[in-house]
Every structure is written in C-alpha cells, then in structure tokens.
Design a protein around this motif. Structure first.
Motif, PDB file in Angstrom:
ATOM      1  N   ASP A 193       0.858  -1.179   0.000  1.00 65.43           N
ATOM      2  CA  ASP A 193       0.000   0.000   0.000  1.00 65.43           C
ATOM      3  C   ASP A 193       0.895   1.231   0.000  1.00 65.43           C
ATOM      4  OD1 ASP A 193      -1.589   2.187   0.673  1.00 65.43           O
ATOM      5  OD2 ASP A 193      -2.878   1.040   1.997  1.00 65.43           O
ATOM      6  N   PRO A 194       0.849   2.074  -1.039  1.00 66.79           N
ATOM      7  CA  PRO A 194       1.757   3.228  -1.084  1.00 66.79           C
ATOM      8  C   PRO A 194       1.526   4.225   0.043  1.00 66.79           C
ATOM      9  CG  PRO A 194       0.784   2.804  -3.251  1.00 66.79           C
ATOM     10  CD  PRO A 194       0.032   1.973  -2.260  1.00 66.79           C
ATOM     11  N   LEU A 199       2.354  -4.320   3.586  1.00 68.51           N
ATOM     12  CA  LEU A 199       2.283  -5.399   2.610  1.00 68.51           C
ATOM     13  C   LEU A 199       0.833  -5.869   2.498  1.00 68.51           C
ATOM     14  CD1 LEU A 199       3.857  -7.491   0.824  1.00 68.51           C
ATOM     15  CD2 LEU A 199       3.947  -8.927   2.864  1.00 68.51           C
ATOM     16  N   ILE A 200       0.268  -5.862   1.286  1.00 68.72           N
ATOM     17  CA  ILE A 200      -1.134  -6.251   1.139  1.00 68.72           C
ATOM     18  C   ILE A 200      -1.312  -7.520   0.317  1.00 68.72           C
ATOM     19  CG2 ILE A 200      -1.975  -3.902   1.426  1.00 68.72           C
ATOM     20  CD1 ILE A 200      -2.320  -3.706  -1.576  1.00 68.72           C
ATOM     21  N   GLY A 201      -0.266  -8.012  -0.338  1.00 68.45           N
ATOM     22  CA  GLY A 201      -0.421  -9.242  -1.103  1.00 68.45           C
ATOM     23  C   GLY A 201       0.749  -9.515  -2.015  1.00 68.45           C
ATOM     24  N   ALA A 202       0.569 -10.493  -2.891  1.00 70.10           N
ATOM     25  CA  ALA A 202       1.612 -10.888  -3.829  1.00 70.10           C
ATOM     26  C   ALA A 202       0.990 -11.334  -5.137  1.00 70.10           C
ATOM     27  CB  ALA A 202       2.479 -12.007  -3.250  1.00 70.10           C
ATOM     28  N   ILE A 203       1.710 -11.076  -6.226  1.00 63.59           N
ATOM     29  CA  ILE A 203       1.314 -11.500  -7.568  1.00 63.59           C
ATOM     30  C   ILE A 203       2.245 -12.633  -7.974  1.00 63.59           C
ATOM     31  CG2 ILE A 203       1.059 -10.795  -9.971  1.00 63.59           C
ATOM     32  CD1 ILE A 203       0.811  -7.895  -8.853  1.00 63.59           C
ATOM     33  N   ASN A 204       1.684 -13.739  -8.446  1.00 64.42           N
ATOM     34  CA  ASN A 204       2.473 -14.933  -8.739  1.00 64.42           C
ATOM     35  C   ASN A 204       2.168 -15.467 -10.133  1.00 64.42           C
ATOM     36  OD1 ASN A 204       4.042 -17.479  -7.572  1.00 64.42           O
ATOM     37  ND2 ASN A 204       2.242 -18.247  -8.659  1.00 64.42           N
ATOM     38  N   THR A 229       1.113   1.770  -8.508  1.00 61.79           N
ATOM     39  CA  THR A 229       0.834   3.072  -9.113  1.00 61.79           C
ATOM     40  C   THR A 229      -0.662   3.352  -9.128  1.00 61.79           C
ATOM     41  OG1 THR A 229       2.808   2.932 -10.517  1.00 61.79           O
ATOM     42  CG2 THR A 229       1.085   4.454 -11.211  1.00 61.79           C
ATOM     43  N   GLU A 230      -1.460   2.343  -9.442  1.00 60.58           N
ATOM     44  CA  GLU A 230      -2.914   2.507  -9.416  1.00 60.58           C
ATOM     45  C   GLU A 230      -3.402   2.787  -7.994  1.00 60.58           C
ATOM     46  OE1 GLU A 230      -6.924   2.564 -10.587  1.00 60.58           O
ATOM     47  OE2 GLU A 230      -5.047   2.789 -11.707  1.00 60.58           O
ATOM     48  N   LEU A 231      -2.855   2.097  -7.013  1.00 57.74           N
ATOM     49  CA  LEU A 231      -3.236   2.344  -5.623  1.00 57.74           C
ATOM     50  C   LEU A 231      -2.843   3.752  -5.192  1.00 57.74           C
ATOM     51  CD1 LEU A 231      -2.231  -1.054  -3.979  1.00 57.74           C
ATOM     52  CD2 LEU A 231      -4.551  -0.230  -4.421  1.00 57.74           C
ATOM     53  N   ARG A 232      -1.684   4.220  -5.648  1.00 54.73           N
ATOM     54  CA  ARG A 232      -1.240   5.578  -5.301  1.00 54.73           C
ATOM     55  C   ARG A 232      -2.187   6.617  -5.892  1.00 54.73           C
ATOM     56  NH1 ARG A 232       3.265   5.197  -7.456  1.00 54.73           N
ATOM     57  NH2 ARG A 232       4.308   4.282  -5.645  1.00 54.73           N
ATOM     58  N   ALA A 233      -2.625   6.417  -7.125  1.00 54.24           N
ATOM     59  CA  ALA A 233      -3.559   7.355  -7.747  1.00 54.24           C
ATOM     60  C   ALA A 233      -4.878   7.403  -6.969  1.00 54.24           C
ATOM     61  CB  ALA A 233      -3.804   6.952  -9.200  1.00 54.24           C
ATOM     62  N   ARG A 234      -5.347   6.249  -6.522  1.00 54.60           N
ATOM     63  CA  ARG A 234      -6.578   6.218  -5.734  1.00 54.60           C
ATOM     64  C   ARG A 234      -6.396   6.911  -4.385  1.00 54.60           C
ATOM     65  NH1 ARG A 234     -10.533   2.389  -7.281  1.00 54.60           N
ATOM     66  NH2 ARG A 234     -10.025   1.420  -9.273  1.00 54.60           N
ATOM     67  N   ARG A 235      -5.211   6.768  -3.771  1.00 52.64           N
ATOM     68  CA  ARG A 235      -4.972   7.436  -2.503  1.00 52.64           C
ATOM     69  C   ARG A 235      -4.957   8.950  -2.682  1.00 52.64           C
ATOM     70  NH1 ARG A 235      -0.924   9.789  -0.031  1.00 52.64           N
ATOM     71  NH2 ARG A 235       0.587   9.195  -1.624  1.00 52.64           N
TER      72      ARG A 235
END
Length: 495
Positions: A193-194, A199-204, A229-235
């Motif tokens: 989470d920016p 830590l919110i998860g992982a991409i595998n 980057t998408e999470l930062r824009a939403r924040r």
C-alpha cells in the motif's frame, strides 16, 4: 519516490541452476539434516563439490527442517470457504487491480502456459486464472483459489518467499521444499500500500519448470509496480476529497490546525507549515483526546471523515523538525523525535520490537515524550546491528554487514541520515552507535529464523544462526546457558 516501510531492490537476475543440479542440492541437504552430520566433511576426495542453495532458499529449508515439515507430504491443507474468500477479496484492496494485472500478465500472446495467482498478505490465494489443463495439474498439488500457500504448510514456494522477503522472488524446480512441486517454477512479487507501506499481497506466475523464461520475474515485478501506481492514484484522489471536506472546518478553527488521512498524510493545514506526513502511533490513538506529537507538541485529536483533525494546544513543547526534511512519500519526515538534542537522549529508553515477522516497530520513551512507529526493513536492519554492537560500527563495517561489500558506504550513510532525522541525539556517529545514556532493548521472535525474515544481510543471517545455537542473545533478554560469543563477532551460519 520511495515508499514507506519498504526498501527498493531489483529483482534477482541469476541464471537458474538446472533441475538436476537443484535436485541434488535438495536431496543432499535433507539427507545431511537427517544424518545429523556434515556431508561435506564425510565426502570422499573424488566426490563432486557440494552445490549450495541460494541463501534465501537455504534459510527457508533450514527453517522447515526445524519445524519438522515432511518434504513428501507437507502439512494439513488450509482452505477458505466461498464466503471467506469474498470477504478477504474486499478487505485486501486488490480487487480494483485485476484489470491491470490481467492485461499485463495473462492477455499476452506468444508466451508459455502460465497460471496467474493473486494472494493476500497472509498467503491465501484469492484469484487464480490460466490455461485449463495447467490449472488441473495445479489442483493436484493444492494450488487453487482459497488455499493458503505459506511455507509452514506447503514448503518453500514463490508466494511465501516474496511475502517473506518483500521483494520479487523466483523458486525454480527443486528449490521447492516439497518434492511434488519440483516440476514447477514460480515467480512472485509483493504489492505494498503506497500510503502506509503495508504489505497487502503478492502476484504470482507459475508454470512448468522446463518452460521457464528469464523475463517472467521482471514481468511480474513490473506488474506489481503498476498495481502500486494505481493504488497511489486512488490514494491521492481520496486525499483530495478529504481536503475538500476539511476546507470549511479549517476556516472556522481558531489557531493552527491540520487535517491528515488515516495513514497520516496531510490533506490540508492552516496556521503552520504542513508536514508531508505525521507518523501516527503504531498502537492507535486510543480513547485519549490529547496526544504528544514530536513535531507539534501536545495536540487535540478529533476524527474527521476518513481522517483526523489535529490541533496543537501547546506548540511550545514541540521538538523542532530537521530543516529540509521533506522527501515526499516514504521519507521519514516529520517523524517521531525529529531533531532530538543530545541532552534529550539522557535516560531515554529505546525498544526495537522484532517479535512479529515482517512488522518491525520502534518505540522511544524519554524527556521529549513517548512515541512509536513502524520501521522500514532497511532501518530495522541498521538499528538491530547497532543494538547488538554498542561500541559502534563505521560506515564500511555496516556496509559489509548489510551487503557483504564494505565499499557501499554511500547507501549506508544515506539511510543513517534518514534515521537521524527522527532519532537525533539518540544516535551518535564516528562510529555510528546509540548514545551511551540510551537503554536499548530488542524483542525478538520465538523462532530465530523469523528475525527480520525479509533480510538476507550476512550479519543478520549470522545473528539468526547464533540465536539458534544459543551463543548470542539480543539486548535486554536473559542470559543463555553455554559458551558466550567473542565480542564484536557473530558466529557464522551453518553450511
């Protein structure tokens, strides 16, 4: 732009060993542990040299051997029900990222068959997509939506390694602890989470080991950056909304005030220079209406929409901030204890809490007040090394302890400069050390292999090994029976 609570590292680019080599490493390591003897010492002179796993893989295997995990059977599976899966999907904050991840990782032509899996911070697989036949093969090893893919259950794997190390990781073929996974290769990257650095998860991405491609790790790391980057824009959009709501209230407040969001980022301010971010107490505000904040003094705290209204009531108690301390998101600006003077370190008590794997926290009590906040992995490493060596360490010694390279002093000095912004007089230099008047204690985890699990620093690995062997102890813990270590040097990790 640095992100809070994380360190920037490039994903690994090592050329993977062949499956046959990795299988020899795997079987030799397990046989060595079972026999309780050094295979290297008993090998005949004509035997081929013993191949060693990568440090991250070797540490994982050692931890799982100590836990008694069966490399043939694993542990009892943990599966979520449909309702719990939906609840975790909504709570994870990863749901809005699916279109970006599908477009980056799945909807690409001319690539080998792969499975995309997205897990939360606890290792639960919340989404899984990919070629149908490959997913059927994955089902046979328990790799499906709702399964919990953590080391304690399924051994060394990509998702668990990325969550534990908090950086992009690859687990190839027989680097998996369970033999049933040796025909697979997994690459994974963590998502943070920016706003909080949490830590919110992982991409595998997982696929057959024989069809692994060198670019997959970099591709997964890029997808994780796009997601952040998408999470930062939403924040930022949420911060703008809070600013709009706060403007009329600030116009009616007598005296200085500021409005911050739930993570401490400043949305608006009146009557005082706005810090980029306030470090909120790690334990929360509690029921007390007035709190001491190092950069502002005593402040009245009131809830406001999705944030807080902060009004200094005794600004004369504030500790002056270090000039030029705004580095944007991720910096330790306006942090607890910024600008502490040397005399304010007298009698201070500093506690480095490392008992929760992956969640280091620093607490300080002293003349300037009490505060606590979460630490980035790099700052936790540095503070642990300084806590275990009270005589101090030079920049070159710290670089050697962190990276195995005494020449990387620029990186060390930059991180220590950030630390001194909020530790001030608690931290001395030439050499770097805690002030003599500061009482330092370290709360470690129950399992020494959970001590800063994100760290692969040589000195941290030696410290883990010393704790396992009972030859060293953390500051503030009771003495252990047995031989004491020589001052200034930690025992080497087991081969």
């Amino acid at each position: 732009m640095r992100q809070p609570g994380r360190q920037t590292r490039r994903p690994e680019r090592r050329i993977p060993q062949s499956a046959a080599e990795l299988a020899r490493v795997h079987e030799r390591a397990l046989a060595e542990a079972a026999a309780r003897s050094a295979a290297r010492d008993s090998a005949a002179p004509d035997d081929p040299p013993f191949l060693q796993p990568r440090p991250e893989i070797g540490d994982s295997w050692e931890r799982l051997r100590r836990l008694g995990l069966d490399p043939d059977a694993g542990a009892a599976a943990v599966h979520l029900g449909p309702a719990e899966i939906e609840h975790r999907r909504r709570a994870s904050g990863l749901d809005p990222l699916l279109p970006i991840l599908r477009g980056t990782l799945v909807e690409q032509g001319e690539q080998p068959p792969l499975i995309l899996a997205i897990a939360d911070a606890d290792g639960h697989i919340l989404w899984q997509e990919g070629e149908r036949g490959l997913r059927r093969s994955a089902d046979r090893i328990g790799f499906f939506t709702g399964a919990r893919w953590v080391e304690e259950r399924v051994g060394t794997n990509g998702i668990a390694a990325a969550l534990r190390a908090q950086r992009p990781m690859q687990v190839h073929s027989a680097e998996h602890y369970l033999r049933s996974h040796h025909s697979w290769t997994c690459v994974a990257a963590p998502v943070h989470d920016p706003g909080t650095g949490r830590l919110i998860g992982a991409i595998n991405l997982s696929g057959p080991a024989h069809s692994v491609r060198p670019y997959l790790l970099q591709l997964t790391a890029t997808a994780a950056k796009l997601a952040e980057t998408e999470l930062r824009a939403r924040r930022l959009e949420s911060l703008h909304h809070l600013r709009t709501l706060a403007a009329p209230m600030l116009a009616r407040v007598n005296g200085p005030a500021l409005v911050v969001d739930a993570a401490g980022w400043t949305a608006a301010a009146a009557g005082l220079p706005p810090p980029a971010r306030l470090r909120l107490p790690a334990e929360g505000w509690g029921s007390t209406a007035v709190h001491w904040l190092p950069s502002l003094g005593e402040c009245a705290i009131e809830p406001l929409a999705d944030g807080w209204l902060v009004r200094p009531v005794r600004p004369q108690d504030a500790v002056p901030a270090v000039p030029g301390g705004s580095d944007g998101p991720g910096a330790d600006t306006a942090g607890p204890g910024a600008g502490l003077l040397a005399e304010q370190a007298e009698g201070a008590r500093l506690r480095l809490d490392l008992h929760r794997a992956g969640s280091p926290e620093l607490s300080v009590r002293g003349a300037a007040g009490s505060w606590s906040h979460a630490l980035s992995p790099r700052h936790a490493e540095l503070l642990l090394l300084l806590a275990t060596e009270r005589n101090g360490l030079s920049a070159a010694q710290l670089a050697d302890a962190l990276f195995g390279d005494p020449a990387r002093t620029v990186t060390v000095r930059a991180e220590l400069s950030r630390l001194r912004r909020y530790l001030g007089g608690l931290l001395a230099h030439r050499p770097y050390r805690f002030a003599e008047s500061v009482l330092v204690t370290v709360a470690g985890p129950e399992d020494p292999y959970d001590l800063l699990p994100t760290s692969s620093a040589p000195a941290v690995r030696r410290l883990r090994a010393g704790l396992v062997g009972g030859t060293v102890r953390l500051p503030g813990t009771p003495p252990l029976p047995g031989p004491r270590p020589r001052p200034g040097r930690l025992p080497l990790p087991p081969p």
